[in-house]
Design a protein around this motif. Structure first.
Motif, PDB file in Angstrom:
ATOM      1  N   ALA A  70      96.914 -52.280  42.034  1.00  0.00           N
ATOM      2  CA  ALA A  70      95.509 -52.943  41.058  1.00  0.00           C
ATOM      3  C   ALA A  70      94.412 -53.528  41.873  1.00  0.00           C
ATOM      4  CB  ALA A  70      95.433 -54.312  40.034  1.00  0.00           C
ATOM      5  N   SER A  71      93.343 -52.826  41.364  1.00  0.00           N
ATOM      6  CA  SER A  71      91.846 -53.721  42.100  1.00  0.00           C
ATOM      7  C   SER A  71      90.514 -53.868  40.863  1.00  0.00           C
ATOM      8  CB  SER A  71      91.214 -52.436  42.638  1.00  0.00           C
ATOM      9  OG  SER A  71      90.852 -51.113  41.767  1.00  0.00           O
ATOM     10  N   SER A  72      89.569 -54.602  41.412  1.00  0.00           N
ATOM     11  CA  SER A  72      88.981 -55.590  40.882  1.00  0.00           C
ATOM     12  C   SER A  72      87.696 -56.046  41.635  1.00  0.00           C
ATOM     13  CB  SER A  72      89.170 -56.704  40.244  1.00  0.00           C
ATOM     14  OG  SER A  72      89.286 -57.361  41.330  1.00  0.00           O
ATOM     15  N   LEU A  73      86.002 -55.805  41.063  1.00  0.00           N
ATOM     16  CA  LEU A  73      85.495 -56.605  41.832  1.00  0.00           C
ATOM     17  C   LEU A  73      85.196 -57.337  41.054  1.00  0.00           C
ATOM     18  CD1 LEU A  73      82.542 -54.907  42.885  1.00  0.00           C
ATOM     19  CD2 LEU A  73      81.839 -54.305  41.043  1.00  0.00           C
ATOM     20  N   ASP A  74      84.683 -58.655  42.547  1.00  0.00           N
ATOM     21  CA  ASP A  74      84.318 -59.653  41.834  1.00  0.00           C
ATOM     22  C   ASP A  74      83.163 -60.163  41.791  1.00  0.00           C
ATOM     23  OD1 ASP A  74      84.163 -60.992  45.735  1.00  0.00           O
ATOM     24  OD2 ASP A  74      82.433 -59.405  44.608  1.00  0.00           O
ATOM     25  N   ARG A  75      82.084 -58.669  41.384  1.00  0.00           N
ATOM     26  CA  ARG A  75      80.596 -59.339  41.331  1.00  0.00           C
ATOM     27  C   ARG A  75      80.371 -59.424  39.744  1.00  0.00           C
ATOM     28  NH1 ARG A  75      78.891 -55.180  45.159  1.00  0.00           N
ATOM     29  NH2 ARG A  75      78.839 -53.376  43.127  1.00  0.00           N
ATOM     30  N   GLN A  76      81.768 -58.627  38.647  1.00  0.00           N
ATOM     31  CA  GLN A  76      81.698 -59.240  37.541  1.00  0.00           C
ATOM     32  C   GLN A  76      81.930 -60.526  36.963  1.00  0.00           C
ATOM     33  OE1 GLN A  76      85.486 -56.713  36.522  1.00  0.00           O
ATOM     34  NE2 GLN A  76      83.955 -55.030  36.464  1.00  0.00           N
ATOM     35  N   SER A  77      81.637 -60.848  35.754  1.00  0.00           N
ATOM     36  CA  SER A  77      81.464 -61.755  35.878  1.00  0.00           C
ATOM     37  C   SER A  77      83.203 -62.901  35.201  1.00  0.00           C
ATOM     38  CB  SER A  77      81.401 -62.515  34.113  1.00  0.00           C
ATOM     39  OG  SER A  77      81.580 -62.086  32.990  1.00  0.00           O
ATOM     40  N   GLN A  78      84.352 -61.826  35.005  1.00  0.00           N
ATOM     41  CA  GLN A  78      85.304 -62.078  35.277  1.00  0.00           C
ATOM     42  C   GLN A  78      86.649 -61.018  35.560  1.00  0.00           C
ATOM     43  OE1 GLN A  78      87.716 -60.321  32.908  1.00  0.00           O
ATOM     44  NE2 GLN A  78      86.200 -58.422  33.308  1.00  0.00           N
ATOM     45  N   GLU A  79      87.623 -61.631  36.263  1.00  0.00           N
ATOM     46  CA  GLU A  79      88.643 -60.849  37.066  1.00  0.00           C
ATOM     47  C   GLU A  79      89.575 -59.336  36.147  1.00  0.00           C
ATOM     48  OE1 GLU A  79      88.785 -60.978  39.772  1.00  0.00           O
ATOM     49  OE2 GLU A  79      90.689 -59.941  40.349  1.00  0.00           O
ATOM     50  N   THR A  80      88.936 -59.008  36.220  1.00  0.00           N
ATOM     51  CA  THR A  80      89.351 -57.798  35.341  1.00  0.00           C
ATOM     52  C   THR A  80      89.955 -56.795  36.685  1.00  0.00           C
ATOM     53  OG1 THR A  80      87.477 -57.587  33.830  1.00  0.00           O
ATOM     54  CG2 THR A  80      88.968 -55.254  33.684  1.00  0.00           C
ATOM     55  N   GLN A  81      91.734 -56.519  36.093  1.00  0.00           N
ATOM     56  CA  GLN A  81      92.258 -55.759  37.267  1.00  0.00           C
ATOM     57  C   GLN A  81      92.658 -54.454  36.847  1.00  0.00           C
ATOM     58  OE1 GLN A  81      95.558 -57.452  39.406  1.00  0.00           O
ATOM     59  NE2 GLN A  81      94.399 -59.872  39.028  1.00  0.00           N
ATOM     60  N   TYR A  82      92.185 -53.651  37.523  1.00  0.00           N
ATOM     61  CA  TYR A  82      92.300 -52.500  36.845  1.00  0.00           C
ATOM     62  C   TYR A  82      93.827 -51.539  37.472  1.00  0.00           C
ATOM     63  CZ  TYR A  82      88.022 -52.740  34.595  1.00  0.00           C
ATOM     64  OH  TYR A  82      86.746 -52.939  33.817  1.00  0.00           O
ATOM     65  N   PHE A  83      94.485 -51.019  36.824  1.00  0.00           N
ATOM     66  CA  PHE A  83      96.000 -50.853  37.450  1.00  0.00           C
ATOM     67  C   PHE A  83      96.351 -49.402  37.434  1.00  0.00           C
ATOM     68  CE2 PHE A  83      98.630 -55.008  37.586  1.00  0.00           C
ATOM     69  CZ  PHE A  83      98.100 -55.922  37.381  1.00  0.00           C
TER      70      PHE A  83
ATOM     71  N   LEU B 114      94.335 -53.260  30.318  1.00  0.00           N
ATOM     72  CA  LEU B 114      93.822 -55.023  29.396  1.00  0.00           C
ATOM     73  C   LEU B 114      93.466 -54.324  28.474  1.00  0.00           C
ATOM     74  CD1 LEU B 114      92.920 -57.778  30.745  1.00  0.00           C
ATOM     75  CD2 LEU B 114      90.615 -56.541  31.605  1.00  0.00           C
ATOM     76  N   LEU B 115      93.899 -54.978  27.749  1.00  0.00           N
ATOM     77  CA  LEU B 115      94.283 -55.174  26.090  1.00  0.00           C
ATOM     78  C   LEU B 115      91.946 -56.174  25.785  1.00  0.00           C
ATOM     79  CD1 LEU B 115      96.426 -55.522  23.915  1.00  0.00           C
ATOM     80  CD2 LEU B 115      94.838 -53.343  24.829  1.00  0.00           C
ATOM     81  N   THR B 116      92.033 -57.712  26.142  1.00  0.00           N
ATOM     82  CA  THR B 116      91.390 -57.929  26.761  1.00  0.00           C
ATOM     83  C   THR B 116      91.861 -59.527  27.072  1.00  0.00           C
ATOM     84  OG1 THR B 116      89.982 -59.521  24.566  1.00  0.00           O
ATOM     85  CG2 THR B 116      92.362 -59.825  24.170  1.00  0.00           C
ATOM     86  N   TYR B 117      90.554 -61.080  27.397  1.00  0.00           N
ATOM     87  CA  TYR B 117      90.618 -61.622  28.211  1.00  0.00           C
ATOM     88  C   TYR B 117      90.132 -62.792  27.443  1.00  0.00           C
ATOM     89  CZ  TYR B 117      86.472 -60.332  29.557  1.00  0.00           C
ATOM     90  OH  TYR B 117      85.052 -60.311  29.436  1.00  0.00           O
ATOM     91  N   ILE B 118      90.408 -63.833  28.024  1.00  0.00           N
ATOM     92  CA  ILE B 118      88.863 -64.976  27.018  1.00  0.00           C
ATOM     93  C   ILE B 118      89.151 -66.255  28.363  1.00  0.00           C
ATOM     94  CG2 ILE B 118      92.004 -66.527  26.429  1.00  0.00           C
ATOM     95  CD1 ILE B 118      90.059 -67.562  24.450  1.00  0.00           C
TER      96      ILE B 118
END
Lengths: 115, 114
Positions: free
Chosen positions: A93-106, B45-49
């Protein structure tokens, strides 16, 4: 960009052989993660890279496992002297730490079968 | 400790609401997530909080967080057969050496009957 890609998608090997998997993250993402998923379970965290630095390793990652991300882009996960218990789906998975939250894309995963 | 627990199976009728529950143990969670996995497909990813929120609504999805009880739920309104999948609860926490790690539950298998 088409997302996170992983190669190969499937790998069958004999016990004792070494295997290497590759992950190509989304191009601007600086964080990269490896997970292992076995049947009926959720993904188990293995390790995490921030750019080329490996910042976190799970106790699951035995000495036979090594991961690299030499230029902060793609990553490889090598398993030496494979055992039958290593059979699993290996997810990146990867993510971008400049985003406000940690969204990982698998990615789609590499399914390993050790005979 | 680091543990995320979910009920393993849920069956609902099409059109009803589904509620999938999750409990976690690490109080230092930053974000909590719901992922969906369909057979043969990757995690979506569906959603997060964020951990300082109580509720988040996103179309048919409602996430409720009870931080005191470390309980997270996902409600799917008007459940459709296409919602049949495995739903994973996950929490993001700081690891021991300065990096993030994400802890996943074992997944709840949602079966929607037509």
């Amino acid at each position: 960009d088409t997302g996170v890609s992983q190669n190969p998608r499937h790998k069958i090997t004999k016990r004792g052989q070494n295997v290497t998997f590759r992950c190509d993250p989304i191009s601007e993402h600086n964080r990269l993660y490896w997970y292992r998923q076995t049947l009926g379970q959720g993904p188990e965290f293995l390790t995490y890279f921030q750019n080329e630095a490996q910042l976190e390793k799970s106790r699951l990652l035995s000495d036979r496992f090594s991961a690299e991300r030499p230029k902060g882009s793609f990553s490889t996960l090598e398993i030496q002297r494979t055992e039958q218990g290593d059979s699993a789906m290996y997810l990146c998975a990867s993510s971008l730490d400049r985003q406000s939250q940690e969204t990982q894309y698998f990615g789609p995963g590499t399914r390993l079968l050790v005979l | 400790g680091e543990d995320v627990e979910q009920s393993l199976f849920l069956s609902v009728r099409e059109g009803d609401s589904s509620v999938i529950n999750c409990t976690y143990t690490d109080s230092s969670s930053t974000y909590l997530y719901w992922y969906k996995q369909e057979p043969g497909a990757g995690l979506q990813l569906l959603t997060y909080i964020f951990s300082n929120m109580d509720m988040k609504q996103d179309q048919r999805l409602t996430v409720l967080l009870n931080k005191k009880d470390k309980h997270l739920s996902l409600r799917i309104a008007d459940t459709q057969t296409g919602d049949s999948a495995i739903y994973f609860c996950a929490e993001s926490i700081w690891g021991n050496t300065g990096g993030f790690k994400t802890i996943f539950g074992a997944g709840t298998r949602l079966f929607v009957k037509a």
